[in-house]
Design an enzyme around this catalytic site. Structure first.
Site, PDB file in Angstrom:
ATOM      1  CD  GLU A 113      -5.130   3.562  -2.479  1.00  0.00           C
ATOM      2  OE1 GLU A 113      -6.033   4.316  -2.050  1.00  0.00           O
ATOM      3  OE2 GLU A 113      -3.997   3.967  -2.783  1.00  0.00           O
ATOM      4  CE  LYS A 135      -1.784   6.977  -3.503  1.00  0.00           C
ATOM      5  NZ  LYS A 135      -2.258   6.022  -2.479  1.00  0.00           N
ATOM      6  CG  ASP A 164      -9.128   5.075   1.861  1.00  0.00           C
ATOM      7  OD1 ASP A 164      -8.686   5.614   2.902  1.00  0.00           O
ATOM      8  OD2 ASP A 164      -8.395   4.492   1.046  1.00  0.00           O
ATOM      9  CG  ASP A 210      -1.713   1.253   1.426  1.00  0.00           C
ATOM     10  OD1 ASP A 210      -1.627   2.139   0.559  1.00  0.00           O
ATOM     11  OD2 ASP A 210      -2.448   1.342   2.435  1.00  0.00           O
TER      12      ASP A 210
HETATM   13  P1  ADP Z   1      -3.037   7.357   3.892  1.00  0.00           P
HETATM   14  O1  ADP Z   1      -3.925   6.319   3.285  1.00  0.00           O
HETATM   15  O2  ADP Z   1      -3.389   8.762   3.454  1.00  0.00           O
HETATM   16  O3  ADP Z   1      -1.587   7.082   3.713  1.00  0.00           O
HETATM   17  P2  ADP Z   1      -3.639   6.355   6.579  1.00  0.00           P
HETATM   18  O4  ADP Z   1      -4.753   5.447   6.235  1.00  0.00           O
HETATM   19  O5  ADP Z   1      -2.383   5.746   7.057  1.00  0.00           O
HETATM   20  O6  ADP Z   1      -3.326   7.425   5.458  1.00  0.00           O
HETATM   21  O7  ADP Z   1      -4.213   7.354   7.699  1.00  0.00           O
HETATM   22  C1  ADP Z   1      -3.408   8.237   8.391  1.00  0.00           C
HETATM   23  C2  ADP Z   1      -4.293   9.122   9.251  1.00  0.00           C
HETATM   24  O8  ADP Z   1      -4.962   8.308  10.242  1.00  0.00           O
HETATM   25  C3  ADP Z   1      -3.479  10.162  10.018  1.00  0.00           C
HETATM   26  O9  ADP Z   1      -4.130  11.423   9.911  1.00  0.00           O
HETATM   27  C4  ADP Z   1      -3.553   9.639  11.443  1.00  0.00           C
HETATM   28  O10 ADP Z   1      -3.465  10.684  12.392  1.00  0.00           O
HETATM   29  C5  ADP Z   1      -4.916   8.983  11.468  1.00  0.00           C
HETATM   30  N1  ADP Z   1      -5.074   8.041  12.577  1.00  0.00           N
HETATM   31  C6  ADP Z   1      -4.320   6.961  12.867  1.00  0.00           C
HETATM   32  N2  ADP Z   1      -4.747   6.370  14.005  1.00  0.00           N
HETATM   33  C7  ADP Z   1      -5.818   7.083  14.440  1.00  0.00           C
HETATM   34  C8  ADP Z   1      -6.696   6.991  15.574  1.00  0.00           C
HETATM   35  N3  ADP Z   1      -6.538   6.042  16.499  1.00  0.00           N
HETATM   36  N4  ADP Z   1      -7.688   7.905  15.687  1.00  0.00           N
HETATM   37  C9  ADP Z   1      -7.825   8.886  14.785  1.00  0.00           C
HETATM   38  N5  ADP Z   1      -7.043   9.040  13.709  1.00  0.00           N
HETATM   39  C10 ADP Z   1      -6.041   8.154  13.535  1.00  0.00           C
HETATM   40 MG    MG Z   2      -4.582   4.768   2.239  1.00  0.00          MG
END
Ligand code: ADP
Ligand code: MG
Length: 613
Positions: free
Chosen positions: A184, A85, A208, A23
């Site tokens: 995705e 990205k 998402d 991913d």
């Molecule tokens: P991406 O797909 O954009 O790479 P992710 O799916 O990894 O991103 O999501 C990252 C986001 O999720 C960040 O903003 C992070 O702060 C948030 N996040 C991670 N854990 C938690 C949580 N327990 N509660 C709220 N937000 C969270």
């Molecule tokens: Mg993602």
């Protein structure tokens, strides 16, 4: 056409070799595999650390990626690149309106693909993504203690051809054979076990919400085939906005709004805000100390702040349904993806909107990578009950300027399939165009296999760049490729039939794939150099023409500066140095832009003056 299964038999996928799912996220990236014993998908991680690798690259004395690089976001923002990205497959014009939100410099080159400038170096989004992929590969190899060279990589459902190709290129540059690019939301659905039974027919909504992007996709699965019915979303909405909302609250709480150091405080409070947000996903209040003052926030206040942001995601959901021509009631499953869906209010609002319970049992940060690992396992031939579609074993494309291969159908495209792209002439009055079709994975056509060649003739005389020649590739169910070329303004067309497989043994296919891996770095360098040269040569030509036509309107100083910059650019071309060519191109652009605009405006002014209103 060869089936993937046949490629496996000839050894192009060795069973014992690990195929990973990746991913490649805007905020975080990670790798997953099917566990050899439990046969369950698992995300890879070092002991005591997270499976997530922040998608951040820092250019210091050396290049660092991930957690290490993230530390520099505050201390060295100009050399720290995040969210690359978002730039994949984009031109400067596509992203200029949002460039203010980027801390680093992107170069202004209108319709060319965007590049990021760090010091004297230029990096394409492909370069940056490849650095992240290299780090993921390295970490995976360290954890698995075995080489990793084959991968399935996920991309958002709304990514177009160019963005998917860019992702493939990044994988190749990182030394990965990208077996397939999958969506995705498709990966997330696979992780929940949807679409893994042949008879199953389902409509799925995948919500998402990541760090900086939101998307909703409506998928339909039947016969093991995933079809994207619609997508909607916002590439500038996500968990970062939640963090900012908390920072806003604290700035008010601390009485810092309007103070000279407000923006500095905001920077410093941001990390703590993210911590608070995560804490509030499981608790009612968050308290901490900032510069020896108490700061706190309750879940209630947090929710009231983020509700307007979430309302926008719900509007997107309604739009996606409308685009798919569906009612809420036709959705069988709702799948939650992305770290930000851990916020309880997000779950509540989405569940209320669709009127059903959610699929949220799989870790939302990992679910996409886990699904990619399942797809990788299917490709390795380990999962037998899924229908394998016929696919193209090698990429098919055309020769473009400078002998570059322009891929229209990437390898592993399911057939039947179709793709088309528009091209134009580069000489005034050009009446014919050579169309040369190639097969293979290398960046320069001379290293690939020539399948066919024909001339589109009788293009009416037009200035360079004006004719629109659409070239389409169509592979029917029998594996016959039909290439058509049509000049859209005049309607003239020509076509040719080729059998791409003819004369190629599976061993040859295998060798061509291996070649592309061994020469990846060299190929990408060549491609980058050729692109920079083509760009520079075109700029020299257009500048020359412009000066000939308009020299009367230019000052002595402008003329001499231009002439010097043109000489410097020509010299850099002779030296074959990509970075030098790019910076000299940029310099010439900077010199000519002001007077080109002025001359244009004058011309418009004159045309208007001549008209009686
Ligand atoms: P991406 O797909 O954009 O790479 P992710 O799916 O990894 O991103 O999501 C990252 C986001 O999720 C960040 O903003 C992070 O702060 C948030 N996040 C991670 N854990 C938690 C949580 N327990 N509660 C709220 N937000 C969270
Ligand atoms: Mg993602």
């Amino acid at each position: 056409m060869a089936k993937i299964a046949i490629n496996i038999a000839t050894g192009s996928l060795q069973q014992e070799e690990m195929i990973v799912g990746i991913d490649l996220g805007t905020t975080n990236s990670l790798v997953a595999i099917i566990h050899p014993e439990s046969k369950m998908p698992v995300a890879l991680k070092e002991h005591n650390s997270s499976s997530l690798v922040p998608s951040v690259v820092h250019f210091g004395d050396q290049v660092t990626v991930g957690e290490e690089a993230k530390k520099y976001l505050v201390s060295d923002p100009a050399h720290t690149i995040f969210s690359a990205k978002r730039l994949m497959g984009k031109t400067y014009n596509d992203v200029k309106n949002n460039s203010a939100s980027l801390a680093y410099k992107i170069i202004d080159d209108e319709n060319r693909l965007v590049k990021v400038q760090v010091g004297q170096q230029f990096y394409s989004p492909v370069d940056l993504s490849s650095l992240i992929l290299k780090e993921l590969k390295k970490q995976a190899e360290h954890i698995l203690k075995t080489p990793v060279s084959k991968a399935v990589i996920t991309v958002p459902a709304y990514f177009n051809d160019a963005q998917r190709q860019a992702t493939r290129d990044a994988g190749k540059l990182a030394g990965l054979d990208v077996l397939r690019i999958i969506n995705e939301p498709t990966a997330a659905s696979l992780a929940y076990g949807f679409g893994t039974h042949k008879e199953e027919e389902k409509t799925i909504a995948v919500y998402d919400l990541g760090g900086g992007t939101f998307d909703i996709s409506i998928l339909h699965i039947s016969n093991g085939i995933f079809e994207v019915l619609s997508t909607h979303g916002d590439t500038y909405l996500g968990g970062d906005d939640f963090d900012n909302a908390i920072v806003d609250h604290w700035i008010t709480q601390l009485g810092l709004q309007g103070s000279v150091s407000e923006s500095q405080h905001r920077q410093l409070l941001r990390l703590k805000a993210e911590e608070a947000k995560k804490h509030l996903s499981a608790h009612e209040t968050f308290e901490s100390v900032y510069e020896s003052k108490n700061i706190f926030i309750t879940k209630e206040v947090f929710e009231s702040q983020v509700r307007p942001i979430l309302d926008r995601t719900i509007v997107s959901c309604a739009n996606a349904l409308k685009d798919a021509g569906l009612e809420k009631g036709s959705i069988d499953e709702v799948v939650m993806v992305g770290g930000s869906t851990r916020v309880p209010l997000v779950k509540k609002m989405v569940s209320d909107f669709f009127g059903k319970p959610l699929n949220d049992r799989v870790n939302p940060d990992e679910v996409v990578a886990l699904g990619a690992a399942i797809q990788a396992d299917i490709l390795a031939g380990n999962t037998k009950d899924i229908l394998l579609l016929d696919v193209t074993p090698l990429s098919l494309g055309l020769e473009t300027m400078g002998g570059l291969m322009d891929v229209l159908l990437p390898r592993n495209s399911k057939i039947p399939t179709k793709a088309s792209r528009q091209y134009t002439t580069y000489k005034d009055g050009q009446s014919g165009m050579k169309i040369a079709v190639f097969q293979g994975e290398r960046d320069m056509v001379k290293d690939n296999r020539r399948l066919a060649e024909f001339n589109l003739t009788g293009i009416p005389a037009m200035p360079a760049g004006l004719p629109k020649v659409e070239i389409s590739f169509l592979i029917n169910a029998d594996g016959i490729l039909v290439v058509k070329a049509k000049e859209l303004r005049s309607g003239i067309e020509q076509s040719i039939e080729v059998k791409p497989q003819y004369g190629l043994t599976d061993e040859e296919v295998e060798r061509m794939l291996l070649d592309s891996m061994t020469h990846a770095k060299e190929d990408m360098d060549n491609r980058a150099l050729t692109e920079a040269k083509t760009e520079a040569e075109q700029l020299l030509q257009t500048t020359e023409k412009f000066i000939q036509r308009n020299f009367k309107e230019l000052s002595e100083q402008e003329l001499s500066a231009t002439s010097l910059a043109m000489q410097a650019l020509q010299l850099s071309l002779d030296m074959n140095d990509k970075n030098l060519i790019q910076s000299k191109t940029e310099e010439l652009n900077e010199i000519s832009r002001p007077y080109a605009e002025r001359v244009m405006n004058n011309a418009v002014g004159k045309a208007m003056a001549g008209k009686k209103v």
